[in-house]
Enzyme design. Structure first.
Site, PDB file in Angstrom:
ATOM      1  CG  ASP A  95       1.746  -0.850   3.395  1.00 47.30           C
ATOM      2  OD1 ASP A  95       1.030  -0.566   4.372  1.00 47.30           O
ATOM      3  OD2 ASP A  95       1.398  -1.629   2.489  1.00 47.30           O
ATOM      4  CG  HIS A 104      -1.815  -1.027   1.494  1.00 45.17           C
ATOM      5  ND1 HIS A 104      -1.448  -2.223   2.056  1.00 45.17           N
ATOM      6  CD2 HIS A 104      -3.150  -1.095   1.269  1.00 45.17           C
ATOM      7  CE1 HIS A 104      -2.513  -2.993   2.167  1.00 45.17           C
ATOM      8  NE2 HIS A 104      -3.564  -2.341   1.694  1.00 45.17           N
TER       9      HIS A 104
END
Length: 436
Positions: free
Chosen positions: A103, A100
């Site tokens: 992240d 993501h």
């Protein structure tokens, strides 16, 4: 960081079923050929960024338990994190990773800084990928963690949140495209409702359909060749999510004319939360032409939330692998290990052990499913069960123009009086267990 996070652990190798080395593959031999393709080509395993490098072991009742030297919302930490990540990919020998946007970089002070940080990390990823040969299975945007998304992203009652989410997804697709990602995933973490009392269902679903349609349009505009994937999940964090299961997603895609543009990324744990088996979701998606990729994990059957544990039961996975092999595999999808070590598993090597055990289980299931198909008896029995439908009269009932009165006349004229026949479920189960 001054020293290697994983210490002196060497690259993990295949050593065979007799090996007692916990840091070796016992069943996953990347080069072993099964039904014409290597295990690596069948399974296409990926390490996810979020559970391994962005989660610090906290839960709703407790503080973080992991010591991660890259922790913190800074680009310095993000750069340290990427070194550890690619070290882990190389140590495991997994060919893919997933992430993501949130992240890999801090959001910073707003969308502009978030986009700048992601663009910088995209360049770093590109260098690392060029040097190691590791590829991106898929990227995605986190549209659920920030408080702005507490009422959803595309389905939010505030149009400014919809707009912010659209811009964030654009940036994430751009990054995925630049990195030659093979897929792009949309997971509607909070696209649902807590209570119907304050929810306009039709409006929210229409917003979600429009949002996804714009993503499809943008994919074609920039020439992104990867597959767009939607990931079904029934609940948690919201009470009811609009992408509840495969059947719900299929109906949604057909309603908005997207069934030929979007496929599904199916997770074991999400199937369990929807009170389905994993093989049910796989088989249904495959039958509808929507099976694109999978998240490999397992769920605690006694919990009501997503536990994201590493797979550890090959027999449970074998039927799912059977349906995947029957459709010719899932490439350009793969097995993304959306799995996390337990909060008490605090040693760096635990991250490796989880993936080693998980991919070994998937390899066992792959071999079992292939043997089931190559033996032929299972498919033969299924074909014989439906053999009556091959007769011309049976086929005629399914063609346009067939009528109830015409069928009723044939039943009367031919004195059709069918007798029940055994479904032989126990025989199918016994045959499956010979190979599992």
């Amino acid at each position: 960081m001054s020293k290697r996070f994983f210490g002196d652990i060497k690259p993990v190798k295949y050593e065979g079923p007799a090996s007692g080395n916990p840091l070796a593959f016992r069943h996953y031999d990347p080069k072993r050929v099964v039904m014409g393709k290597t295990m690596a080509d069948h399974l296409r395993p990926a390490v996810c960024y979020w559970h391994n490098f962005a989660w610090m072991g906290s839960d709703m009742f407790g503080a973080p338990t992991f010591e991660r030297p890259w922790d913190g919302e800074t680009m310095k930490g993000a750069r340290a994190k990427v070194d550890v990540a690619f070290d882990m990919f190389a140590t495991l020998g997994f060919p893919f990773f997933t992430f993501h946007d949130k992240d890999v970089v801090p959001e910073g002070g707003g969308l502009a800084e978030f986009g700048k940080n992601l663009a910088e990390m995209t360049d770093i990823f590109a260098e690392k990928m060029e040097a190691t040969g590791v590829k991106l299975l898929w990227g995605t945007a986190n549209l659920f963690s920030h408080p702005r998304y507490m009422s959803g992203a595309a389905t939010n009652p505030d149009p400014d949140v919809f707009a912010f989410a659209a811009a964030q997804v654009k940036n994430a697709i751009d990054a995925t495209h630049k990195l030659n990602g093979e897929n792009y995933v949309l997971w509607g973490g909070r696209e649902g409702y807590e209570t119907l009392l304050n929810t306009d269902l039709k409006r929210e679903i229409d917003q979600l359909g429009r949002f996804l349609s714009m993503v499809v349009d943008y994919k074609h505009k920039i020439g992104f060749k990867g597959v767009l994937l939607v990931e079904p999940k029934p609940q948690e964090p919201t009470k009811h999510q609009y992408d509840f299961d495969v059947a719900t997603c299929a109906g949604f895609l057909q309603r908005f004319g997207l069934e030929k543009e979007v496929k599904l990324n199916i997770e074991v744990g999400h199937a369990v939360l929807a009170h389905h088996s994993f093989e049910h979701e796989i088989a249904l998606a495959s039958s509808l032409g929507l099976l694109g990729s999978v998240d490999a994990n397992r769920n605690d059957y006694q919990s009501g939330w997503d536990t994201d544990q590493f797979p550890n039961n090959a027999a449970e996975l074998t039927p799912a692998l059977y349906f995947m092999l029957k459709q010719g595999g899932i490439a350009p999808g793969g097995f993304n290990f959306d799995s996390k070590v337990r909060r008490q598993s605090i040693d760096p090597e635990d991250l490796l052990l989880g993936h080693i055990g998980g991919i070994d289980v998937c390899a066992e299931a792959l071999v079992a499913a292939a043997a089931l198909i190559e033996d032929g008896k299972f498919d033969q029995m299924r074909a014989e069960r439906y053999a009556g439908w091959n007769a011309p009269a049976a086929q005629a009932m399914l063609k346009k123009g067939a009528t109830l009165e015409g069928i009723a006349k044939r039943v009367a004229d031919e004195k059709i009086d069918p007798k029940p026949r055994s479904g032989k479920q126990e025989l199918y189960e016994n045959l499956l267990n010979r190979f599992s």
